[in-house]
Write a protein that holds these residues in place. Structure first.
Motif, PDB file in Angstrom:
ATOM      1  N   MET A  68       0.854  -1.165   0.000  1.00  0.00           N
ATOM      2  CA  MET A  68       0.000   0.000   0.000  1.00  0.00           C
ATOM      3  C   MET A  68       0.909   1.240   0.000  1.00  0.00           C
ATOM      4  SD  MET A  68      -1.198   0.488   3.961  1.00  0.00           S
ATOM      5  CE  MET A  68      -1.126   2.278   3.739  1.00  0.00           C
ATOM      6  N   PRO A  69       0.395   2.381  -0.511  1.00  0.00           N
ATOM      7  CA  PRO A  69      -0.900   2.589  -1.158  1.00  0.00           C
ATOM      8  C   PRO A  69      -0.936   1.966  -2.540  1.00  0.00           C
ATOM      9  CG  PRO A  69       0.405   4.579  -1.266  1.00  0.00           C
ATOM     10  CD  PRO A  69       1.187   3.619  -0.433  1.00  0.00           C
ATOM     11  N   HIS A  70      -2.020   2.237  -3.276  1.00  0.00           N
ATOM     12  CA  HIS A  70      -2.277   1.513  -4.510  1.00  0.00           C
ATOM     13  C   HIS A  70      -2.383   2.456  -5.704  1.00  0.00           C
ATOM     14  CE1 HIS A  70      -4.651  -0.886  -1.311  1.00  0.00           C
ATOM     15  NE2 HIS A  70      -3.424  -1.365  -1.386  1.00  0.00           N
ATOM     16  N   SER A  71      -1.732   2.078  -6.784  1.00  0.00           N
ATOM     17  CA  SER A  71      -1.902   2.736  -8.078  1.00  0.00           C
ATOM     18  C   SER A  71      -1.277   1.837  -9.128  1.00  0.00           C
ATOM     19  CB  SER A  71      -1.238   4.121  -8.105  1.00  0.00           C
ATOM     20  OG  SER A  71       0.169   4.001  -8.216  1.00  0.00           O
ATOM     21  N   VAL A  72      -1.571   2.108 -10.401  1.00  0.00           N
ATOM     22  CA  VAL A  72      -0.976   1.310 -11.478  1.00  0.00           C
ATOM     23  C   VAL A  72       0.550   1.467 -11.460  1.00  0.00           C
ATOM     24  CG1 VAL A  72      -0.811   1.013 -13.974  1.00  0.00           C
ATOM     25  CG2 VAL A  72      -3.040   1.397 -12.917  1.00  0.00           C
ATOM     26  N   THR A  73       1.016   2.697 -11.293  1.00  0.00           N
ATOM     27  CA  THR A  73       2.456   2.946 -11.277  1.00  0.00           C
ATOM     28  C   THR A  73       3.145   2.132 -10.188  1.00  0.00           C
ATOM     29  OG1 THR A  73       2.150   5.187 -12.124  1.00  0.00           O
ATOM     30  CG2 THR A  73       4.228   4.714 -11.008  1.00  0.00           C
ATOM     31  N   LEU A  74       2.591   2.176  -8.982  1.00  0.00           N
ATOM     32  CA  LEU A  74       3.206   1.467  -7.867  1.00  0.00           C
ATOM     33  C   LEU A  74       3.107  -0.047  -8.043  1.00  0.00           C
ATOM     34  CD1 LEU A  74       1.968   3.737  -4.948  1.00  0.00           C
ATOM     35  CD2 LEU A  74       4.235   3.708  -6.012  1.00  0.00           C
ATOM     36  N   ALA A  75       2.009  -0.518  -8.633  1.00  0.00           N
ATOM     37  CA  ALA A  75       1.857  -1.953  -8.872  1.00  0.00           C
ATOM     38  C   ALA A  75       2.893  -2.456  -9.873  1.00  0.00           C
ATOM     39  CB  ALA A  75       0.443  -2.258  -9.378  1.00  0.00           C
ATOM     40  N   VAL A  76       3.107  -1.700 -10.939  1.00  0.00           N
ATOM     41  CA  VAL A  76       4.099  -2.095 -11.945  1.00  0.00           C
ATOM     42  C   VAL A  76       5.500  -2.124 -11.333  1.00  0.00           C
ATOM     43  CG1 VAL A  76       5.241  -1.350 -14.080  1.00  0.00           C
ATOM     44  CG2 VAL A  76       2.747  -1.357 -13.935  1.00  0.00           C
ATOM     45  N   ALA A  77       5.831  -1.093 -10.552  1.00  0.00           N
ATOM     46  CA  ALA A  77       7.153  -1.068  -9.921  1.00  0.00           C
ATOM     47  C   ALA A  77       7.323  -2.244  -8.971  1.00  0.00           C
ATOM     48  CB  ALA A  77       7.337   0.256  -9.166  1.00  0.00           C
ATOM     49  N   ASP A  78       6.287  -2.535  -8.194  1.00  0.00           N
ATOM     50  CA  ASP A  78       6.364  -3.645  -7.241  1.00  0.00           C
ATOM     51  C   ASP A  78       6.505  -4.977  -7.973  1.00  0.00           C
ATOM     52  OD1 ASP A  78       6.319  -4.019  -4.354  1.00  0.00           O
ATOM     53  OD2 ASP A  78       4.476  -5.166  -4.650  1.00  0.00           O
ATOM     54  N   GLY A  79       5.793  -5.113  -9.088  1.00  0.00           N
ATOM     55  CA  GLY A  79       5.901  -6.334  -9.880  1.00  0.00           C
ATOM     56  C   GLY A  79       7.277  -6.516 -10.486  1.00  0.00           C
ATOM     57  N   ALA A  80       7.845  -5.438 -10.991  1.00  0.00           N
ATOM     58  CA  ALA A  80       9.184  -5.528 -11.574  1.00  0.00           C
ATOM     59  C   ALA A  80      10.202  -5.966 -10.517  1.00  0.00           C
ATOM     60  CB  ALA A  80       9.583  -4.179 -12.175  1.00  0.00           C
ATOM     61  N   TRP A  81      10.081  -5.416  -9.312  1.00  0.00           N
ATOM     62  CA  TRP A  81      10.994  -5.805  -8.230  1.00  0.00           C
ATOM     63  C   TRP A  81      10.787  -7.265  -7.853  1.00  0.00           C
ATOM     64  CZ3 TRP A  81      15.347  -4.727  -6.173  1.00  0.00           C
ATOM     65  CH2 TRP A  81      15.672  -5.121  -4.868  1.00  0.00           C
ATOM     66  N   ALA A  82       9.513  -7.696  -7.779  1.00  0.00           N
ATOM     67  CA  ALA A  82       9.230  -9.094  -7.441  1.00  0.00           C
ATOM     68  C   ALA A  82       9.805 -10.039  -8.486  1.00  0.00           C
ATOM     69  CB  ALA A  82       7.725  -9.307  -7.301  1.00  0.00           C
ATOM     70  N   GLY A  83       9.695  -9.664  -9.762  1.00  0.00           N
ATOM     71  CA  GLY A  83      10.253 -10.508 -10.812  1.00  0.00           C
ATOM     72  C   GLY A  83      11.752 -10.679 -10.668  1.00  0.00           C
ATOM     73  N   ALA A  84      12.442  -9.585 -10.364  1.00  0.00           N
ATOM     74  CA  ALA A  84      13.894  -9.662 -10.171  1.00  0.00           C
ATOM     75  C   ALA A  84      14.238 -10.523  -8.959  1.00  0.00           C
ATOM     76  CB  ALA A  84      14.460  -8.254 -10.003  1.00  0.00           C
ATOM     77  N   GLN A  85      13.449 -10.406  -7.884  1.00  0.00           N
ATOM     78  CA  GLN A  85      13.721 -11.194  -6.687  1.00  0.00           C
ATOM     79  C   GLN A  85      13.411 -12.681  -6.902  1.00  0.00           C
ATOM     80  OE1 GLN A  85      15.347  -9.838  -3.956  1.00  0.00           O
ATOM     81  NE2 GLN A  85      15.488  -8.256  -5.546  1.00  0.00           N
ATOM     82  N   LEU A  86      12.410 -12.975  -7.686  1.00  0.00           N
ATOM     83  CA  LEU A  86      12.124 -14.367  -8.044  1.00  0.00           C
ATOM     84  C   LEU A  86      13.286 -14.962  -8.840  1.00  0.00           C
ATOM     85  CD1 LEU A  86       8.367 -13.995  -8.865  1.00  0.00           C
ATOM     86  CD2 LEU A  86       9.280 -15.922  -7.572  1.00  0.00           C
ATOM     87  N   HIS A  87      13.798 -14.189  -9.789  1.00  0.00           N
ATOM     88  CA  HIS A  87      14.938 -14.666 -10.565  1.00  0.00           C
ATOM     89  C   HIS A  87      16.132 -14.942  -9.647  1.00  0.00           C
ATOM     90  CE1 HIS A  87      18.391 -13.919 -13.519  1.00  0.00           C
ATOM     91  NE2 HIS A  87      17.879 -15.102 -13.815  1.00  0.00           N
ATOM     92  N   ARG A  88      16.350 -14.042  -8.693  1.00  0.00           N
ATOM     93  CA  ARG A  88      17.441 -14.216  -7.743  1.00  0.00           C
ATOM     94  C   ARG A  88      17.254 -15.508  -6.930  1.00  0.00           C
ATOM     95  NH1 ARG A  88      18.813 -13.008  -2.459  1.00  0.00           N
ATOM     96  NH2 ARG A  88      20.929 -12.212  -2.139  1.00  0.00           N
ATOM     97  N   SER A  89      16.011 -15.803  -6.535  1.00  0.00           N
ATOM     98  CA  SER A  89      15.763 -17.006  -5.738  1.00  0.00           C
ATOM     99  C   SER A  89      15.986 -18.284  -6.536  1.00  0.00           C
ATOM    100  CB  SER A  89      14.338 -16.984  -5.180  1.00  0.00           C
ATOM    101  OG  SER A  89      13.395 -17.457  -6.119  1.00  0.00           O
ATOM    102  N   LEU A  90      15.806 -18.196  -7.844  1.00  0.00           N
ATOM    103  CA  LEU A  90      16.071 -19.358  -8.706  1.00  0.00           C
ATOM    104  C   LEU A  90      17.578 -19.560  -8.902  1.00  0.00           C
ATOM    105  CD1 LEU A  90      13.268 -18.687 -11.318  1.00  0.00           C
ATOM    106  CD2 LEU A  90      13.357 -20.664  -9.788  1.00  0.00           C
ATOM    107  N   LEU A  91      18.312 -18.451  -8.948  1.00  0.00           N
ATOM    108  CA  LEU A  91      19.768 -18.533  -9.120  1.00  0.00           C
ATOM    109  C   LEU A  91      20.450 -19.023  -7.850  1.00  0.00           C
ATOM    110  CD1 LEU A  91      20.495 -15.211 -11.039  1.00  0.00           C
ATOM    111  CD2 LEU A  91      20.808 -17.541 -11.934  1.00  0.00           C
ATOM    112  N   TRP A  92      20.004 -18.480  -6.709  1.00  0.00           N
ATOM    113  CA  TRP A  92      20.628 -18.788  -5.423  1.00  0.00           C
ATOM    114  C   TRP A  92      19.546 -19.238  -4.450  1.00  0.00           C
ATOM    115  CZ3 TRP A  92      21.874 -13.810  -7.600  1.00  0.00           C
ATOM    116  CH2 TRP A  92      23.086 -13.816  -8.296  1.00  0.00           C
ATOM    117  N   PRO A  93      19.030 -20.441  -4.594  1.00  0.00           N
ATOM    118  CA  PRO A  93      17.873 -20.903  -3.825  1.00  0.00           C
ATOM    119  C   PRO A  93      18.110 -20.975  -2.325  1.00  0.00           C
ATOM    120  CG  PRO A  93      18.853 -22.723  -5.054  1.00  0.00           C
ATOM    121  CD  PRO A  93      19.486 -21.474  -5.556  1.00  0.00           C
ATOM    122  N   ASP A  94      19.354 -21.026  -1.889  1.00  0.00           N
ATOM    123  CA  ASP A  94      19.635 -21.135  -0.463  1.00  0.00           C
ATOM    124  C   ASP A  94      20.044 -19.813   0.175  1.00  0.00           C
ATOM    125  OD1 ASP A  94      19.152 -23.891  -0.518  1.00  0.00           O
ATOM    126  OD2 ASP A  94      21.196 -24.264  -1.249  1.00  0.00           O
ATOM    127  N   ALA A  95      20.017 -18.735  -0.645  1.00  0.00           N
ATOM    128  CA  ALA A  95      20.455 -17.429  -0.120  1.00  0.00           C
ATOM    129  C   ALA A  95      19.433 -16.857   0.851  1.00  0.00           C
ATOM    130  CB  ALA A  95      20.661 -16.455  -1.285  1.00  0.00           C
TER     131      ALA A  95
END
Length: 295
Positions: free
Chosen positions: A268-295
């Motif tokens: 929170m709070p909520h907007s399209v801009t903030l949702a897109v930014a949050d999604g982009a960060w989540a995507g990068a963090q998911l990729h990181r978890s696949l690269l280093w699953p025990d980190a």
């Protein structure tokens, strides 16, 4: 077995998927077609897309995503999640199963609106929650703010930058002396008579028969996850001033290993801009978890 299954294909989910497919990861997006802002027309405040129809922004994003060969898009509803990190199973309403190493909940929120006749029908067209998204177009006209709780007085003060504001308490709040003074300092007038219904574009009909005409109305709905899946899977939830959301850490990881969440359902709070930014960060963090699953 996909690298990531994204449940929810709106702005945050697609932004996350974009980072992952550009890392050449196999991603499945499952989308039930219920964007939170599906009731709105133009979207405002999103850099580079200001004034573009919300549906058009979403459709363009999907077309761009589907150009990547590692992206699979499924129109449908996920109804169950089982398994654990590196071996999740998502069951669809039609009985199909999809398997992934990681899960991302980008399911968005449902807005629980005040139960006032005529309000729900105008949600997104003349009744809003975000002045940054819709305030400018009201052209500094008369604005009504319908109270839903203690934070509504703050909303009324804030919205006064976009027009002349009447704070309609509607039995939801009783402002104390300090709140009244703060509202008066922003030239916000108080209307204590309960609301009977909403008519016309944004006319408020009061219980005493008076009709107050407004250019637009704002209210703060109580928000809850639009899907029960995350809670049913065991993800911890948390209460915020805007409602209930999925609890995540700085890397968008939920309380369950291998399960992430992003967008309105996880910030929170909520907007399209903030949702897109949050999604982009989540995507990068998911990729990181696949690269280093025990980190």
């Amino acid at each position: 077995m996909q690298d990531v299954i994204v449940i929810g294909g709106s702005y945050a989910g697609m932004a996350a998927a974009l980072q992952l497919v550009r890392a050449r990861r196999a991603v499945t997006v499952i989308d039930a077609g219920e964007r939170r802002n599906r009731f709105a027309g133009p979207s405002h405040g999103f850099l580079g897309q200001d004034g573009i129809a919300a549906a058009e922004i979403a459709a363009t994003a999907r077309r761009q995503l589907e150009a990547y060969p590692t992206l699979s898009w499924i129109d449908g509803r996920a109804v169950a999640v089982n398994g654990g990190k590196d071996d999740f199973t998502v069951t669809m309403a039609d009985g199909r199963h999809h398997h992934g190493r990681r899960l991302l909940f980008a399911t968005g929120l449902a807005d629980q609106l005040p139960e006032i006749p005529g309000l729900a029908e105008r949600w997104g067209t003349s009744v809003f929650h975000c002045p940054y998204c819709h305030g400018y177009e009201l052209d500094r006209g008369r604005i009504g703010v319908i109270a839903t709780g203690p934070m509504s007085a703050h909303q009324a003060e804030m919205v006064s930058d976009w027009g002349t504001v009447t704070f309609l308490t509607n039995g939801a709040v009783e402002p104390d002396a300090a709140t009244r003074q703060a509202l008066a300092g922003r030239a916000v007038s108080l209307e204590p008579v309960p609301i009977s219904r909403i008519d016309g574009v944004a006319d408020v009909v009061l219980d005493d028969g008076r009709r107050l005409g407004f250019a637009g109305l704002f209210t703060a709905p109580h928000c809850v996850p639009s899907s029960p899946l995350a809670a049913e899977a065991g993800c911890a939830l948390e209460e915020t001033p805007m409602g209930v959301q999925i609890r995540t850490d700085a890397a968008k990881q939920t309380s369950l290993a291998g399960v992430f969440a992003c967008g309105d359902v996880a910030r929170m709070p909520h907007s399209v801009t903030l949702a897109v930014a949050d999604g982009a960060w989540a995507g990068a963090q998911l990729h990181r978890s696949l690269l280093w699953p025990d980190a």
